[in-house]
Design a protein around this motif. Structure first.
Motif, PDB file in Angstrom:
ATOM      1  N   CYS A 134      -7.650  -2.192   4.682  1.00  0.00           N
ATOM      2  CA  CYS A 134      -8.470  -1.738   3.547  1.00  0.00           C
ATOM      3  C   CYS A 134      -8.113  -0.342   3.053  1.00  0.00           C
ATOM      4  N   THR A 135      -7.038   0.263   3.574  1.00  0.00           N
ATOM      5  CA  THR A 135      -6.766   1.654   3.200  1.00  0.00           C
ATOM      6  C   THR A 135      -5.821   1.779   2.011  1.00  0.00           C
ATOM      7  N   ALA A 136      -5.368   0.667   1.472  1.00  0.00           N
ATOM      8  CA  ALA A 136      -4.496   0.716   0.283  1.00  0.00           C
ATOM      9  C   ALA A 136      -4.547  -0.632  -0.430  1.00  0.00           C
ATOM     10  N   GLY A 137      -4.080  -0.643  -1.664  1.00  0.00           N
ATOM     11  CA  GLY A 137      -3.832  -1.883  -2.399  1.00  0.00           C
ATOM     12  C   GLY A 137      -5.031  -2.797  -2.565  1.00  0.00           C
ATOM     13  N   ILE A 138      -4.794  -4.083  -2.344  1.00  0.00           N
ATOM     14  CA  ILE A 138      -5.797  -5.117  -2.603  1.00  0.00           C
ATOM     15  C   ILE A 138      -7.001  -4.950  -1.674  1.00  0.00           C
ATOM     16  N   GLY A 139      -6.755  -4.629  -0.397  1.00  0.00           N
ATOM     17  CA  GLY A 139      -7.847  -4.456   0.567  1.00  0.00           C
ATOM     18  C   GLY A 139      -8.761  -3.308   0.178  1.00  0.00           C
ATOM     19  N   ARG A 143      -5.415   0.751  10.263  1.00  0.00           N
ATOM     20  CA  ARG A 143      -4.656   1.329  11.385  1.00  0.00           C
ATOM     21  C   ARG A 143      -4.622   2.849  11.363  1.00  0.00           C
ATOM     22  N   ARG A 144      -5.200   3.492  10.309  1.00  0.00           N
ATOM     23  CA  ARG A 144      -5.149   4.958  10.240  1.00  0.00           C
ATOM     24  C   ARG A 144      -6.572   5.497  10.150  1.00  0.00           C
ATOM     25  N   GLN A 145      -7.016   6.154  11.248  1.00  0.00           N
ATOM     26  CA  GLN A 145      -8.410   6.611  11.314  1.00  0.00           C
ATOM     27  C   GLN A 145      -8.748   7.581  10.180  1.00  0.00           C
ATOM     28  N   GLN A 176       3.262 -11.865  13.747  1.00  0.00           N
ATOM     29  CA  GLN A 176       2.126 -11.273  14.472  1.00  0.00           C
ATOM     30  C   GLN A 176       1.011 -10.864  13.505  1.00  0.00           C
ATOM     31  N   THR A 177       1.385 -10.172  12.421  1.00  0.00           N
ATOM     32  CA  THR A 177       0.380  -9.648  11.496  1.00  0.00           C
ATOM     33  C   THR A 177      -0.259 -10.776  10.683  1.00  0.00           C
ATOM     34  N   ASN A 178       0.570 -11.632  10.116  1.00  0.00           N
ATOM     35  CA  ASN A 178       0.050 -12.613   9.164  1.00  0.00           C
ATOM     36  C   ASN A 178      -0.573 -13.826   9.836  1.00  0.00           C
ATOM     37  N   GLY A 191      -3.563 -15.070   0.697  1.00  0.00           N
ATOM     38  CA  GLY A 191      -2.247 -15.685   0.891  1.00  0.00           C
ATOM     39  C   GLY A 191      -1.255 -15.084  -0.067  1.00  0.00           C
ATOM     40  N   SER A 192      -0.396 -15.931  -0.615  1.00  0.00           N
ATOM     41  CA  SER A 192       0.599 -15.465  -1.578  1.00  0.00           C
ATOM     42  C   SER A 192       1.198 -16.689  -2.248  1.00  0.00           C
ATOM     43  N   LEU A 193       1.591 -16.541  -3.510  1.00  0.00           N
ATOM     44  CA  LEU A 193       2.309 -17.655  -4.142  1.00  0.00           C
ATOM     45  C   LEU A 193       3.646 -17.891  -3.440  1.00  0.00           C
ATOM     46  N   PHE A 211      -4.468 -16.936  -3.767  1.00  0.00           N
ATOM     47  CA  PHE A 211      -3.015 -16.853  -4.012  1.00  0.00           C
ATOM     48  C   PHE A 211      -2.683 -15.823  -5.080  1.00  0.00           C
ATOM     49  N   PRO A 212      -2.262 -14.612  -4.680  1.00  0.00           N
ATOM     50  CA  PRO A 212      -1.714 -13.694  -5.678  1.00  0.00           C
ATOM     51  C   PRO A 212      -0.223 -13.967  -5.883  1.00  0.00           C
ATOM     52  N   ALA A 213       0.266 -13.700  -7.113  1.00  0.00           N
ATOM     53  CA  ALA A 213       1.719 -13.481  -7.303  1.00  0.00           C
ATOM     54  C   ALA A 213       1.882 -11.971  -7.164  1.00  0.00           C
ATOM     55  N   PHE A 214       2.734 -11.338  -7.944  1.00  0.00           N
ATOM     56  CA  PHE A 214       2.885  -9.885  -7.805  1.00  0.00           C
ATOM     57  C   PHE A 214       1.634  -9.144  -8.263  1.00  0.00           C
ATOM     58  N   VAL A 215       1.268  -8.104  -7.481  1.00  0.00           N
ATOM     59  CA  VAL A 215       0.171  -7.188  -7.809  1.00  0.00           C
ATOM     60  C   VAL A 215       0.724  -5.779  -7.590  1.00  0.00           C
ATOM     61  N   VAL A 216       0.323  -4.839  -8.429  1.00  0.00           N
ATOM     62  CA  VAL A 216       0.770  -3.443  -8.236  1.00  0.00           C
ATOM     63  C   VAL A 216       0.301  -2.971  -6.861  1.00  0.00           C
ATOM     64  N   ASN A 243       1.746  -0.922  -2.756  1.00  0.00           N
ATOM     65  CA  ASN A 243       2.853  -0.429  -1.917  1.00  0.00           C
ATOM     66  C   ASN A 243       3.752  -1.579  -1.483  1.00  0.00           C
ATOM     67  N   MET A 244       3.116  -2.723  -1.164  1.00  0.00           N
ATOM     68  CA  MET A 244       3.920  -3.842  -0.660  1.00  0.00           C
ATOM     69  C   MET A 244       4.871  -4.374  -1.730  1.00  0.00           C
ATOM     70  N   SER A 245       4.371  -4.553  -2.947  1.00  0.00           N
ATOM     71  CA  SER A 245       5.235  -5.104  -4.013  1.00  0.00           C
ATOM     72  C   SER A 245       6.217  -4.047  -4.516  1.00  0.00           C
TER      73      SER A 245
HETATM   74  N1  LIG Z   1       1.047  -6.874  -3.693  1.00  0.00           N
HETATM   75  C1  LIG Z   1       1.538  -8.066  -3.942  1.00  0.00           C
HETATM   76  O1  LIG Z   1       2.338  -8.256  -4.870  1.00  0.00           O
HETATM   77  C2  LIG Z   1       1.086  -9.239  -3.105  1.00  0.00           C
HETATM   78  C3  LIG Z   1       1.469 -10.512  -3.519  1.00  0.00           C
HETATM   79  C4  LIG Z   1       1.082 -11.610  -2.787  1.00  0.00           C
HETATM   80  C5  LIG Z   1       0.302 -11.437  -1.661  1.00  0.00           C
HETATM   81  N2  LIG Z   1      -0.074 -10.198  -1.264  1.00  0.00           N
HETATM   82  C6  LIG Z   1      -0.887 -10.079  -0.052  1.00  0.00           C
HETATM   83  O2  LIG Z   1      -1.985  -9.233  -0.284  1.00  0.00           O
HETATM   84  C7  LIG Z   1      -2.348  -8.565   0.927  1.00  0.00           C
HETATM   85  C8  LIG Z   1      -2.468  -7.081   0.680  1.00  0.00           C
HETATM   86  O3  LIG Z   1      -1.234  -6.600   0.214  1.00  0.00           O
HETATM   87  P1  LIG Z   1      -1.091  -5.265  -0.645  1.00  0.00           P
HETATM   88  O4  LIG Z   1      -0.107  -5.544  -1.698  1.00  0.00           O
HETATM   89  O5  LIG Z   1      -2.419  -4.739  -1.004  1.00  0.00           O
HETATM   90  O6  LIG Z   1      -0.379  -4.328   0.442  1.00  0.00           O
HETATM   91  P2  LIG Z   1      -0.385  -2.752   0.602  1.00  0.00           P
HETATM   92  O7  LIG Z   1      -0.695  -2.062  -0.676  1.00  0.00           O
HETATM   93  O8  LIG Z   1       0.882  -2.438   1.300  1.00  0.00           O
HETATM   94  O9  LIG Z   1      -1.624  -2.502   1.588  1.00  0.00           O
HETATM   95  C9  LIG Z   1      -1.618  -3.111   2.833  1.00  0.00           C
HETATM   96  C10 LIG Z   1      -2.830  -2.661   3.607  1.00  0.00           C
HETATM   97  O10 LIG Z   1      -2.765  -3.264   4.896  1.00  0.00           O
HETATM   98  C11 LIG Z   1      -2.675  -2.227   5.874  1.00  0.00           C
HETATM   99  N3  LIG Z   1      -1.792  -2.627   6.945  1.00  0.00           N
HETATM  100  C12 LIG Z   1      -0.489  -2.980   6.847  1.00  0.00           C
HETATM  101  N4  LIG Z   1      -0.026  -3.301   8.057  1.00  0.00           N
HETATM  102  C13 LIG Z   1      -1.052  -3.134   8.922  1.00  0.00           C
HETATM  103  C14 LIG Z   1      -1.199  -3.305  10.311  1.00  0.00           C
HETATM  104  N5  LIG Z   1      -0.171  -3.689  11.068  1.00  0.00           N
HETATM  105  N6  LIG Z   1      -2.396  -3.091  10.880  1.00  0.00           N
HETATM  106  C15 LIG Z   1      -3.447  -2.706  10.131  1.00  0.00           C
HETATM  107  N7  LIG Z   1      -3.379  -2.503   8.811  1.00  0.00           N
HETATM  108  C16 LIG Z   1      -2.185  -2.716   8.218  1.00  0.00           C
HETATM  109  C17 LIG Z   1      -2.142  -1.032   5.145  1.00  0.00           C
HETATM  110  O11 LIG Z   1      -2.503   0.135   5.888  1.00  0.00           O
HETATM  111  P3  LIG Z   1      -1.818   1.559   5.624  1.00  0.00           P
HETATM  112  O12 LIG Z   1      -2.590   2.171   4.478  1.00  0.00           O
HETATM  113  O13 LIG Z   1      -2.017   2.239   6.909  1.00  0.00           O
HETATM  114  O14 LIG Z   1      -0.383   1.297   5.272  1.00  0.00           O
HETATM  115  C18 LIG Z   1      -2.880  -1.155   3.821  1.00  0.00           C
HETATM  116  O15 LIG Z   1      -4.213  -0.754   3.942  1.00  0.00           O
HETATM  117  C19 LIG Z   1      -1.297  -8.956   1.952  1.00  0.00           C
HETATM  118  O16 LIG Z   1      -1.776  -9.986   2.762  1.00  0.00           O
HETATM  119  C20 LIG Z   1      -0.141  -9.452   1.096  1.00  0.00           C
HETATM  120  O17 LIG Z   1       0.668 -10.372   1.787  1.00  0.00           O
HETATM  121  C21 LIG Z   1       0.308  -9.081  -1.961  1.00  0.00           C
END
Ligand SMILES: NC(=O)c1ccc[n+]([C@@H]2O[C@H](COP(=O)([O-])OP(=O)(O)OC[C@H]3O[C@@H](n4cnc5c(N)ncnc54)[C@H](OP(=O)(O)O)[C@@H]3O)[C@@H](O)[C@H]2O)c1
Length: 364
Positions: free
Chosen positions: A85-90, A109-111, A188-190, A223-225, A266-271, A273-275
């Motif tokens: 929940c510390t970045a992005g969609i969460g 993972r970051r207090q 492990q994560t997913n 999930g993801s597309l 099911f997201p496709a690309f979202v703004v 860090n991961m994308s």
């Molecule tokens: N963005 C896309 O285009 C996209 C598309 C399809 C699906 N998704 C899915 O949407 C979900 C969220 O993705 P996002 O794009 O929002 O990613 P993101 O911006 O990279 O954020 C990921 C979040 O998960 C945390 N995280 C990552 N690894 C972790 C770990 N090992 N233990 C605990 N926390 C962890 C990160 O923490 P830190 O802040 O500490 O890094 C951050 O809070 C994922 O399941 C991803 O597969 C994303």
């Protein structure tokens, strides 16, 4: 005596006939033609219905209100737990659920980042928060981390779980060249974390919603597309998200009848860090818009027509999901090929960027 005679085709007299509301219906088309026509009509009706539902769900049909998952007891608070929940969609799920009055259990993972978010949410939305430190990729620490979340949620009215945390490849890469450690971290994560974490929390959600007049519970699995359309050069990631979809459907069949709405999103690309995409567009929403669309369409399938426990909520993603499934093998294969080309491009750009960074670091 029938009032009149309706011929389905020619006027041959040797064919069977029957009477409906006083009309004699003569079946004088050859049987194979009739069978083909009926099958054709069934197909057209199926696609017309799913298209109608898609358009209606994207325009006028409202989603289920989040109130359905909140206690009606005056002064009491229902809670939502959000992983990653510390970045992005969460982060957006945490904020938008707090804005709807949920207390939020922040799992990350970051207090320091969790504390900062907790402060922001409590000040802005006037709801309580709890923070739990958990690294979803840490195999050795997994059970202890899950136990910490279970302990933190034991005495609260937890009604919503957002399984958002996920890991992908650093950049698109052929499976044969993928670092084995990266494959392990993704699985492990997913998969392992999501299944074991949900296994620990789910009994509480089921028990909460057991009574007919109790508030219902909600689990959204992000999930993801890439799981829906097999994604070359992200094969391990694609595999885990596809696996989660199957798992989601199986568990949903178990718990939806007892009051837990259990859905795959099911997201496709979202703004994010991961994308690594910074600028939103028609096809790449901000995390804020994506989550708004998801929480505003609970219970609808949108682009995931015909997949009962799935949802592709964001409009442009919904159309993509729908179109890929529209012409069976042909459109599915086209989807796989287009994604391969796209990932080749992304990899080439990522490698060029890496080379530039390495050169810059050398010259310092
Ligand atoms: N963005 C896309 O285009 C996209 C598309 C399809 C699906 N998704 C899915 O949407 C979900 C969220 O993705 P996002 O794009 O929002 O990613 P993101 O911006 O990279 O954020 C990921 C979040 O998960 C945390 N995280 C990552 N690894 C972790 C770990 N090992 N233990 C605990 N926390 C962890 C990160 O923490 P830190 O802040 O500490 O890094 C951050 O809070 C994922 O399941 C991803 O597969 C994303």
């Amino acid at each position: 005596m029938p009032a009149d005679t309706i011929h389905l085709a020619s006027t041959a007299t040797t064919h069977p006939s029957f009477t409906v509301w006083g009309h004699e219906i003569v079946v004088d088309v050859p049987l194979p033609t009739l069978v083909f026509a009926a099958v054709g009509a069934a197909f057209v009706a199926r696609y017309a219905w799913s298209w109608f539902r898609l358009v209606a769900e994207l325009t006028v049909v409202p989603g289920i209100s989040l109130k359905k998952f909140q206690t009606k007891t005056k002064g009491a608070v229902s809670w939502a737990a959000v992983t990653g929940c510390t970045a992005g969609i969460g982060l957006e799920f945490a904020r938008q659920l707090a804005a709807k009055g949920f207390g939020v259990v922040l799992v990350g993972r970051r207090q320091a980042a969790l504390d900062e978010l907790a402060q922001e949410i409590e000040a802005k939305y006037k709801v309580p928060t709890k923070t739990v430190i958990a690294d979803a990729a840490d195999v050795a620490g997994r059970d202890a981390a899950i136990a910490r979340v279970v302990a933190a949620t034991r005495d609260i009215d937890l009604g919503v779980l957002i399984n958002n945390v996920g890991a992908s490849h650093e950049m698109p890469v052929a499976f044969a060249d993928t670092d084995p450690a990266e494959i392990d971290a993704i699985i492990q994560t997913n998969i392992s974390w999501t299944l074991q974490f949900t296994r620990a929390i789910l009994p509480q959600l089921v028990a909460r919603s057991a009574d007919l007049d109790a508030p219902k519970s909600l689990v959204l699995n992000i999930g993801s597309l890439s799981g829906r359309i097999p994604s070359a050069l992200l094969a391990a990631y694609s595999c885990t998200k596809g696996g989660l979809q199957t798992w989601n459907t199986a568990v949903a069949a178990e718990v939806e009848p007892v009051g837990v709405m259990f859905r795959m999103v099911f997201p496709a690309f979202v703004v994010s860090n991961m994308s690594k995409i910074r600028k939103p567009s028609l096809t790449v929403p901000t995390a804020r818009d994506f989550v708004k669309s998801t929480l505003g369409s609970l219970g609808l399938q949108r682009g995931a027509q015909g997949r009962p426990y799935d949802a592709t909520p964001y409009p442009s993603h919904a159309l993509l999901d729908y179109v890929v499934g529209l012409f069976g093998g042909v459109s599915e294969q086209l989807g796989v090929s287009v994604i391969l080309g796209m990932h080749k491009d992304i990899r080439a750009r990522a490698l060029r960027k890496k080379a530039r960074e390495a050169k810059a670091a050398k010259s310092q």
